[in-house]
Structures are given as structure tokens and as C-alpha cells.
Write a protein that holds these residues in place. Structure first.
Motif, PDB file in Angstrom:
ATOM      1  N   THR B 207       0.833  -1.207   0.000  1.00 40.75           N
ATOM      2  CA  THR B 207       0.000   0.000   0.000  1.00 40.75           C
ATOM      3  C   THR B 207       0.869   1.259   0.000  1.00 40.75           C
ATOM      4  O   THR B 207       0.615   2.211  -0.760  1.00 40.75           O
ATOM      5  N   ILE B 216      -0.908   8.634  -5.200  1.00 41.40           N
ATOM      6  CA  ILE B 216      -2.303   8.469  -4.766  1.00 41.40           C
ATOM      7  C   ILE B 216      -2.320   8.304  -3.247  1.00 41.40           C
ATOM      8  O   ILE B 216      -1.307   7.964  -2.650  1.00 41.40           O
ATOM      9  N   GLN B 219      -4.442   3.407   0.409  1.00 41.32           N
ATOM     10  CA  GLN B 219      -5.780   2.807   0.321  1.00 41.32           C
ATOM     11  C   GLN B 219      -5.732   1.341   0.737  1.00 41.32           C
ATOM     12  O   GLN B 219      -6.129   0.446  -0.007  1.00 41.32           O
ATOM     13  N   LYS B 222      -8.645  -1.023   0.401  1.00 37.13           N
ATOM     14  CA  LYS B 222      -9.063  -1.518  -0.919  1.00 37.13           C
ATOM     15  C   LYS B 222      -8.124  -2.603  -1.458  1.00 37.13           C
ATOM     16  O   LYS B 222      -8.323  -3.117  -2.563  1.00 37.13           O
ATOM     17  N   GLY B 268      -7.182   2.811 -13.314  1.00 31.18           N
ATOM     18  CA  GLY B 268      -7.020   2.718 -11.878  1.00 31.18           C
ATOM     19  C   GLY B 268      -5.748   1.999 -11.543  1.00 31.18           C
ATOM     20  O   GLY B 268      -4.868   1.830 -12.384  1.00 31.18           O
ATOM     21  N   ASP B 351      -6.484  11.365  -7.199  1.00 35.44           N
ATOM     22  CA  ASP B 351      -7.418  10.517  -6.478  1.00 35.44           C
ATOM     23  C   ASP B 351      -7.799   9.324  -7.344  1.00 35.44           C
ATOM     24  O   ASP B 351      -8.962   9.138  -7.696  1.00 35.44           O
ATOM     25  N   VAL B 352      -6.807   8.521  -7.683  1.00 37.23           N
ATOM     26  CA  VAL B 352      -7.057   7.349  -8.516  1.00 37.23           C
ATOM     27  C   VAL B 352      -7.457   6.183  -7.619  1.00 37.23           C
ATOM     28  O   VAL B 352      -6.866   5.969  -6.570  1.00 37.23           O
ATOM     29  N   SER B 353      -8.452   5.439  -8.037  1.00 42.17           N
ATOM     30  CA  SER B 353      -8.963   4.365  -7.195  1.00 42.17           C
ATOM     31  C   SER B 353      -8.205   3.067  -7.396  1.00 42.17           C
ATOM     32  O   SER B 353      -7.677   2.793  -8.480  1.00 42.17           O
ATOM     33  N   VAL B 354      -8.208   2.271  -6.360  1.00 42.50           N
ATOM     34  CA  VAL B 354      -7.760   0.897  -6.484  1.00 42.50           C
ATOM     35  C   VAL B 354      -8.890   0.115  -7.150  1.00 42.50           C
ATOM     36  O   VAL B 354     -10.057   0.221  -6.761  1.00 42.50           O
TER      37      VAL B 354
END
Lengths: 450, 450
Positions: B207, B216, B219, B222, B268, B351-354
Motif C-alpha cells: 500500500t 495516490i 488505500q 481496498k 485505476g 485521487d485514482v482508485s484501487v
């Protein structure tokens, strides 16, 4: 914050790679550095080619001094190479108050003391991550990542051309000349490969790592430099049978006095480049082709290894740009906050000497071509024992295997424990004089690297 | 320049290692840092033991808050661990204007956003090289050494306990439970090894690397976390026959949309820890025992690898002290010159998501226990083909080899090309429903890492 303006001297392979990566990743780099980094001026003798590479928004000049004279340029990248004009320009850039980023290992290994002193006097940075092992951030690891440690030794595959040749020799059973031709055909060796195959390039890099590791001045003139041109496919094969690979290592080690040395007071630094047997099970023994790797042993961290591409446009550009980011971050800070050029503060360098080769301590691989008759082994063993050299392993080939049926000579392969090189030289003179030793003895040094 | 005064919270294994290395190498460290670094105050619940370790010149207290309240202390080292009191104390130290050095991966992976924000607001540094891969300077490599690059992916053996267990399983043909007992007996696994063997520790570290690589937020919630407890010796053996080793990898990858995804707009970050087949010829596949290694792929530098000890008193101390030197150098500089906590400037984070696991793309190893009868392979192949999954290699054992003479079942081993995990899950449901599939299907992900 305003973008930092950079001038580039020499836009060959690495220069155009640096320009391309800075353009392609400019947003990512700005997000990290906190300010833009822009090459706004390029000097190259071939201005037409340079203009075609950088486009119309970058000023291209034929005279490098125009870049140094430009007051908007804060950082000069030197990618000309060599000791000549590059030295003059780097010193002039420093005198003009510019920070310098360079990939020029030859220049720094030979004139580093003068250049770093000039930079310290002027309060500017000279950054050289790209000078050793291309894209691998080994200078940063040594200068900053391992500051807690007393570095004990460093061993590196730091020349891709020779590692490619050695991989070819081993894979295909080729002798040196044939493997060199392959390397040249495939673009891994230059038309004049002397600096690579004679170990000079590796010695430049080892010299820089040695200075950083031990806090001593660069001492390239004291380095032992031996290339791979004399290496035979036979020895690669025998080494393999004994569980070893042969690599061209740049090696440097701290020595604090040791019962094996002629005098217990011998202290100093070993600095040497030569073909070396390395246990096949070590990671570094499995670094193949043109790849580079550096093993660093520190008293707290133990053994660490750093691996990657040691040459090429973009891997080297990766190191050049990492230096630019460091410089951009610290350009407005006061000099005492910066990482010292050679890892140790200028006032805290030690004047430790590089040891002469007679005083180094290593183990050895020996190949003796001997008469296939009784008593030979006993005489060889006696000479080694009298010199205080103990045998670790022995491989004797049947004469028929080596010279064909009815042959009267055979190969005797000996691995020794650690010995002082002076003692080994004495023993080799005696061994060579034996009437039953029929050809020049092959001697290759061996490092366990554990 | 006056020595920088450091307070240590928690003097267990790593704490006493840090104290010992700082003492032993104090001169070397001062020569590098330009100023002394001294632990002048230690807080530990066991004050008697702490006093015995540090001697009478260091103040020992039972209450960590006394360290934070001491105005002479500029840096606090947090080596308590966990999310509880460690979080409170780190935030209090920051609030008191202290720089913080910590090895606490769990704390930062879960509460990193809050902690880094607090540090940025206060203008202090939170350094955490020791939190990932022990003595290997991987955080420095990612944050500073590779700043030129768009990082593409990172794969790491970042938990020594599980790598030791996997090495034992492979070397000795042991199943998981037996290898775990060995590891516990030899001190490589704790009495309660849950965090290690279930992949949680590796996921904390992955992480942190993911956040630094891609700019990022952390997270951890996630991350896909899968340990090695279900791994069978059989699969290690089959993998070996197909040219692969099985390693517990922490893996994170940037994804920009791909024809294999359900929607071309899927972008992502993949963030996952699970047993993984890796080609045996890769260096990382040959990292054995409790050693750690991290492979980083950047668009300019290509593939690089960093190897060393991932745990233990002095290797971890090496990282803690490297952070102390960095902090000592930059303590009096203005914060904007410092390297950002997560490599990218706080204002430039994305703010890129997993991605959910259904959207990841990887290749697979499958082991099906099937009835030894005609047509089974055809049915299996059809289901995979209909799901758009293509087969790369296939290994079918003779029934007699697997189940003994007269056996009516056999193992079918399949390596696939890359596929979307969602598609694979669908195919697995269908395959498992076949009457000729006689046991739960084993599915292990595979990464080529080239």
C-alpha cells in the motif's frame, strides 16, 4: 514556483533520451519536484541535427560557452564525455555558478578532486548518478540510503559490454574474440571497444563508488585494471563445474589489518577490476547480458543488491533527470543542507590509500597444464603450502579428456582459500618454473561475496 | 553544528539495534551528516531493561509523552508498532513540532493520509524508510531515485517470514503447516504469525509503495489480501516443472484502460497480495529464505531490482538511521525543499482508485482434479475459450502417476494468457460445476515481470 531552466551540452544518445523523457513525463516530474524542469538551450557541434531533435522552442547553439554564459540557465547537463573539453566546460560552468549534472565517469574518476573542490568553493552541486550503472540509483543508495553503515565492500557488474560478452562466452562456449564480434554485430560493443574490454570503464565507476563508500579522494591512478581479453572458454567451463561463474567485477574493500598481510599494520582500500569467480548461487552471478548490478555490504544492513540497465538512452536519462529533480529541490537551499558530493563532508574525508596489489587478500582459481606423471600434484601442493596458501578444492582431469587419447598432459584446477596476493605471486613464480608445468599458469581471482 | 537530539519511543529489537548502530558508527555517521545524531532520551514501559541497554548517559522514562514534551528533542523515533497508542503519539509528536521517524507500516498504510496531512500542516517530516523492506533503501529509490519515470508496476517479496516458509516448502517438499512449524522453531515466524502468513504485513507495505509510485492516497482498505496458508506442495512442484517459482508478492500496477477490461474506460491501480507464479529465470524468483527484494518497472529506466534483508535489528536500524541523517540535513531547511512524504507534492496527488479484483488483468495457473476419461480436456478448453481466456501451456499427468496404479482421476494443469479476473471467475464457476471435475479447482495468479 518558476520552472528551472537547464542547458544541455551534447545531444547524442543520452542527451536526446534525456530531452525525450523530460518532455514525455513533464507533468509527472513537476508533480514530484514541485516545479517544472525545462531544457531551454542545447549546445552541440551538429546544430542542424540538434534542432531537428528539440524543435523550435529550444535555443540551439554550436558553442557550449553560450549556454554557460546565459544567466537564465541554472543547471548545465554535461554529456560530452572524456577528459578534454568536458573538463574545461564543467569547471567554467561551476565558475559561472551553475549546478552541473553529468554522466561523465572518466572525468570524475580522474579529475573529481579538482571538480568537487571547485563546486564546494562556489556552493554549487555536481550530480553524477548517471556516471555509475546507468539507471540504477546506486549513488543515491550509497550516499544517502546506507549512511548508517560502515561500508565493508562493494562488488559490481558495472560494464554491460563485458557482461554481455561473458554471457555469450558461457552460453555458447565461445572464446573472447568470437564473443566480441557477436557483441559488436548486435550493438553491445563499440567499433573500438578498448575502454570496455580492458576494464577501464569499470575502473572509473569503481573508483567513484570507492570514494563515496569510504570517504576518500578519487584515486583512479591507483586502481588495478584488468580486462577480459585473456579469458578462455575453458576456464569459464571449469569454473562452472566447480559451482562458479566468471564476471568482470569492479571491487573495492576496506582493509583494517589482517593476519594474512605481510604486516599487521596494513590498512587501506582495495580497488581493483578483473575477471572474478563468483559462486553461481549468488544473485549477482545470475545477472546476464548487458544488465548491471552492484552488491554493497554494510556492517548494519548486511548484503544488499541493486540491479538494472547500466546503459542506453532512457535508463541513463532516468538517472540524469533524478539528479535534475534533486538539484531543482535544493537549488535555493544553503549548501550545507545538501548531500556531500562524495557522501562525506569535505572536511571529513580521510586520506586512506589504495593498497598495492601485493597487499590485497583474495582467493584464487589456478589452471596448470601439467605433465601427466606421478608426483606432480605433490610438488604443486608443497609449493603452495610453503607459501602459506591452503587449497580449498581441486579438479584433475584425466589426460585423455583434455588432450585426446594418448595425451601426456592434463589440466590441474585449484581453488585456494584466501591468501595475500604477494604470497601467491611468489608461489606462481616457483610453480611456473617446475619442468612439469608445461604452459603459462592461468590465475583468476575469486570472491565469495557473502 | 550542534548534535541533533533524538528521542526513542520503544526500545525492543529494532530500537536497541538503532541505538547500538548509532553508537558504533557515530563518527562515520557524523562525517556524512555534518552533525552528530544522538539518542538522548528513551521511553519504554520496561524502564529497567531500557536503562540496562542504553547506559547512564541517556535519560530513560516510562512515559512517551515526557519525550514529546522535551524541547531539546527535535526528532522522535516511533518503534512501538500497531495502530493504537502509536498513532496518538505520532500525532502528538507532530503537533509538538517534532520530526518523526517510524518503521510502522501498519500505522501509515491505514492512517497515512491523516498523519502526512498533519505533518505537512506543521512543516515537519515523517520518514519511514524502515517501514518497507527493512534495510533496502526502496522508499528512497522510489521517491528520489526514479523521479524521471512513470512507474508502471512494482512487485515485491516484502515479507521475510512467508518467503522463508515458501523456500522451505520448495526445498524440502513440505506442506504449509510443516514449513510454518520449521519457521517458528528457527525464529523466522512469530508464535502468532497471522499478520505475516495471511499477507496483511505485505499488504501494508505494498500500500505504501503504491501510494508513492502513483501519487495516490494510501488505500489499504481496498487492497486484495491473500496469504499462503492454502498453498499446497503439489502446486509448488507443478509450477517448478513449468519453469516457475511461487512467491508471495505484493503487487501494484497502473492501468490505463485495456482491451481486456469490461469497459475500455477502466483506469485505476491494481493493489494486491497473493501467492504468484514467477518465471524461475527472473532474479526475484531466486530470492530465498527470509530475504526481501522489490522489482520496480519505470517507463524510462525499465526493470530495476533492490535486494537485501527485510527485517532484523540492524538492517532495520540501517533504514531508521538513514532517515535520521536525512532529517538532520534538512531539519533547518524550509519544508518546500524536502522530498514530499508520498513522493508527489501534496497539492499534486491524484485521487485514482484501487480497482476491484474483477477488473484486474493477470495470467493464471489452474489445477483441476479431473476424471481420467475422454472429452474432459475438450470441455474444459471450450469453457475457457468461450470466456475469452486463451491457454498458454498445459500439463496433464497420467492418472497412474497422480493417484497410483488403477487410479481414475488425474491432474490437469493449465497456464493461461492474460485475462480479466472477472472473466476467469465466471469460467471457474462453470468448470467447477462439471461432473468430471472432482475437487475444488486451485487457481494461482501468475506474473511474467519482464
Amino acid at each position: 514556483m518558476k520552472a528551472i531552466q537547464v542547458g544541455l551540452l551534447g545531444i547524442g544518445t543520452v542527451g536526446s533520451g534525456t530531452f525525450a523523457v523530460l518532455q514525455r513525463n513533464q507533468e509527472e516530474i513537476r508533480r514530484r519536484a514541485g516545479r517544472g524542469i525545462e531544457i531551454t538551450m542545447v549546445a552541440d557541434l551538429d546544430t542542424a541535427r540538434a534542432k531537428a531533435l528539440v524543435g523550435e522552442h529550444v535555443q540551439v547553439v554550436g558553442d557550449a560557452r553560450a549556454v554557460i554564459a546565459n544567466p537564465d540557465i541554472e543547471v548545465v547537463i554535461e554529456l560530452i564525455g572524456g577528459y578534454g573539453i568536458a573538463r574545461t566546460l564543467v569547471l567554467e560552468a561551476i565558475a559561472a555558478g551553475k549546478h552541473v549534472v553529468t554522466a561523465n565517469k572518466a572525468l570524475l574518476a580522474v579529475h573529481g578532486t579538482e571538480i568537487f573542490q571547485a563546486a564546494a568553493d562556489k556552493g554549487v552541486m555536481v550530480a553524477f548518478e548517471a556516471a555509475v550503472a546507468g539507471g540504477i540509483p546506486i549513488i543515491k543508495a550509497l550516499r544517502e540510503g546506507l549512511t548508517a553503515n560502515r561500508i565493508q565492500w562493494i562488488a559490481g557488474i558495472i560494464n554491460g559490454t563485458t557482461n554481455f560478452i561473458l554471457s555469450e562466452m558461457r552460453d555458447k562456449g565461445l572464446d573472447f574474440d568470437a564473443a566480441l564480434k557477436d557483441a559488436q554485430r548486435l550493438g553491445y560493443a563499440e567499433a573500438d571497444p578498448t575502454f570496455d574490454i580492458e576494464g577501464v570503464d569499470a575502473a572509473h565507476k569503481a573508483t567513484l563508488m570507492s570514494a563515496i563508500a569510504f570517504g576518500i579522494p578519487v584515486q583512479f591512478d591507483k586502481a588495478h585494471v584488468e580486462g577480459i581479453t585473456q579469458l578462455a572458454a575453458t576456464d569459464i567451463k571449469y569454473a562452472e563445474q566447480l559451482g562458479y561463474r566468471i564476471k568482470l567485477l569492479g571491487f573495492t574493500k576496506r582493509r583494517e589489518g589482517n593476519e594474512l598481510t605481510s604486516s599487521p599494520a596494513v590498512r587501506g582500500v582495495e580497488l581493483r577490476v578483473h575477471p572474478t569467480l563468483v559462486p553461481a548461487k549468488r544473485l549477482i552471478a545470475n545477472v546476464e547480458g548487458a544488465m548491471n548490478a552492484v552488491v554493497v555490504n554494510g556492517d548494519a544492513v548486511g548484503t544488499t543488491l541493486y540491479y538494472g540497465k547500466g546503459a542506453g538512452a532512457e535508463p541513463t536519462a532516468s538517472a540524469v533527470i533524478a539528479d535534475l529533480v534533486d538539484v531543482a529541490r535544493l537549488a535555493t537551499s544553503d549548501p550545507q543542507h545538501r548531500v556531500p558530493h562524495l557522501a562525506f563532508q569535505p572536511g571529513a574525508m580521510r586520506d586512506v590509500s589504495v593498497l598495492p596489489m601485493d597487499e590485497i587478500v583474495t582467493s584464487y582459481y589456478l589452471r596448470l597444464t601439467v605433465a601427466d606423471e606421478a608426483g606432480v600434484l605433490a610438488r604443486v601442493a608443497t609449493i603452495l603450502a610453503d607459501a602459506g596458501i591452503s587449497v580449498d578444492a581441486l579438479l584433475q582431469r584425466e589426460a585423455d579428456e583434455v588432450g585426446g587419447e594418448g595425451s601426456t598432459q592434463t589440466d590441474l584446477i585449484i581453488l585456494t582459500h584466501e591468501a595475500r596476493e604477494g604470497a601467491m605471486n611468489g608461489a606462481l613464480t616457483q610453480l611456473q618454473a617446475l619442468p612439469t608445468v608445461l604452459a603459462p599458469i592461468v590465475r583468476i581471482r575469486k570472491e565469495e561475496l557473502n
